[in-house]
Design an enzyme around this catalytic site. Sequence first.
Site, PDB file in Angstrom:
ATOM      1  N   VAL A 115      -3.139  -8.021   8.404  1.00 41.27           N
ATOM      2  CA  VAL A 115      -1.889  -7.435   9.044  1.00 41.27           C
ATOM      3  C   VAL A 115      -1.814  -5.954   9.436  1.00 41.27           C
ATOM      4  CG1 VAL A 115       0.513  -7.675   9.992  1.00 41.27           C
ATOM      5  CG2 VAL A 115      -0.639  -9.491   8.525  1.00 41.27           C
ATOM      6  N   GLU A 116      -2.008  -5.375   8.512  1.00 44.62           N
ATOM      7  CA  GLU A 116      -1.890  -3.783   8.511  1.00 44.62           C
ATOM      8  C   GLU A 116      -3.029  -3.262   9.150  1.00 44.62           C
ATOM      9  OE1 GLU A 116       0.292  -1.593   7.683  1.00 44.62           O
ATOM     10  OE2 GLU A 116       1.915  -2.848   6.965  1.00 44.62           O
ATOM     11  N   SER A 117      -4.312  -3.388   8.793  1.00 48.48           N
ATOM     12  CA  SER A 117      -5.368  -2.552   9.272  1.00 48.48           C
ATOM     13  C   SER A 117      -6.707  -3.426   9.495  1.00 48.48           C
ATOM     14  CB  SER A 117      -5.718  -1.550   8.097  1.00 48.48           C
ATOM     15  OG  SER A 117      -6.162  -2.179   6.946  1.00 48.48           O
TER      16      SER A 117
END
Length: 547
Positions: A153-155
Site C-alpha cells: 500500500v505504501e510503496s
Amino acid sequence: MKYITALLLPLMLSACVLTEQNNSAKLEESSALETEHDEISCGVAADPDITMCESSEDGVLTVIHPVEPLDLELVEDTVPAPIEIHDTWDRIRKNFSFHIPNEKRVNNQKAWYLRHPSYMKRVSKRAEPFLYYIAEELEKAGMPSELALLPIVESAFDPFAYSHGRAAGMWQFIPGTGKHYGMKQTWWYDGRRDVIASTEGAIKYLQRLHKLFDGDWLHALAAYNSGEGRVMRSIRNNKRKGRPTDFWSLDLPKETRAYVPKLLALADILANKEKLSFDWPTVSNQPVIEIVDVGSQIDLAVAAAKAGLTTKELHALNPGYNRWATDPDGPHRLVVPRQVASDFKAALAETDAEDRLNWVRHKVKSGESLGLIAKKYNTTIDVIQSINGMKNNVIYANDFLLVPIALKSMEEYSLSADQRLARKQAEKKGAYQLTHKVQKGDTFWDLSRSYKVKIRDLAKWNGMAPRDPLMPGKELVVWVNQVSEQQTDNSIMRKLTYTVRNGDSLSRIANRFNVKVSDISKWNGLAGKKYLQPGQKLKLYVDVTET
C-alpha cells in the site's frame, strides 16, 4: 537453485498524497492501473463516491531504477531445515488476525486488485529479496502478519520510492519521523531507504501507534497514513457528537479512507486466493539474504567484487547508500545474497581498512576550497578533514591532501543518488530543457510562476518534493514548451535582484539583461506602472549564457 529477480525498471506509480500532519505524514500509494508502458495510473472504483486515487493531478511517485532488469541469484540453504510452509505469503496469511468487514470501501479496492493480477506479480517480484526478513521481524515483535502487506500500500514494495510529500523508502517515512525512529539521514546514507533500518523503525512506530490508540489496529494504521493528531481529533469530535468512533465512522481524508481498506482488501484476497481464483505469486519461505558487518567504510564496487556481484546487484540490496561508498560513520553493514555471505566475510577479513577505498594525493591549487575539492572527488568536507587531521577548513596552495575516490566511474554506481537524479532529469518532459541555478531566496512557488510550470512538476523533474528546501547553487532542470529566443537547451537561468539607478527605464534594463520588458513587468507586478524609482528592487530571471 532459486533465482529471485529484483525488478529494476523505470516505473511510475500514481500516488494519492496526504498533507504532512505533525511528524507522521504518509504517502497514499494509489491502487494503480498498469499500462503497456510500465506506468500505473489512478484506478476508478465502481462506486462514484470511492476513488482509488483522487486524480492524476494529485501527484506522481517516481520510482527510479536501472534501465535494464537485474537478476539476483539468491539460493536457499543447501540443507534446508524441514518446513511445512514453502511460500512466505502462505506463512503470512496463516497468521492473519484482522476481521475483514463487508464494507463498500473494502469491496471496491478488492475489485480493483482482482482485475489487475499483473500488478501484484510485479509487486511480489520486487518484494522477494526482503519478504522473508520482514515476515520474520514482524513475528519476533508479535505483530499482526497483515502488516507485511503494508509496503504494498505504501510503496509497492519499492525502497527507492519517493513521494512529493517528502516520504521515502519501502515504508514511506518523512525525514523527521524517520530520524525519530532511528533512520539516520546523511549525504552518504538515508536509512529510510535501508530495508533493515526502515523495517525496524516501522515496527517501533506501529507498536507505539497501536498502544496510543488502545489496541485498535485500524486507528493505528489510519494514523500511520495521515498522522496521529488528525485521527485523535476525529475520534474526539465523534465522541463529542455522540457518534461511533470506529475507523469506518471517522471523518478522515479521502486518502486515508481508502488506505486502510486497501490493506484489508489485500489481506482478504491473499486469505481466499483459491476461492477467488487469484494467482498470487509465491516467494520461497527461506532466508535468501544475510546482513554482514563490514566494520568500516567501503567502496561499493570493492565490496561487490569481493562478494562476486556487480555493483548494481549489491546496491539493489542496499538502497540506503546514496553514494559510491558506505557512510564513513556507519552503519557498517551490507546485505548480500546468503550463498555468498561466507566467502564475502572471509574476503573482508583479508582486506585492510585502507584497501577498502582508493586514494588520491591532491595538490591544492590557488583559489581552491575544501568544498570544491570534496565536490571534485564526490566526497564530503568532514571526510577530508578527518583523514588529514584537520581542525578547520583552512588550506593553502601547494598543500597536499589525501582524498578517498571511487574505484570506478560514477556511471558504474547506477543506483547512487546522483545517478538516479541524472536519469530523472534527463527524462524529456517538454520541448525545451532549461537549467536554473538556485539563488538565495528562491522557492518552488516563485520559480513555477517565472517559468509558467506547475510546482509539483518542477519538483518531480528534479527528484524532489515541493516542500524540500532549495539550496543555493543547486541546478534545477525546467521543461517548457515555449521559450524566448535567447533561451536554448543549455541555457542557465539565474535569479538576480537589480537596484534601479537614476535614468533607468524598463527598456534599458531589459536590453542590458537581454530579457523582455513584459517579463520584467510580470516578474515584479508592474503592470500599468510607467515609472521606476531609484533604489527600487527588481527581480530578474536571466540566462547567464546570453548576458
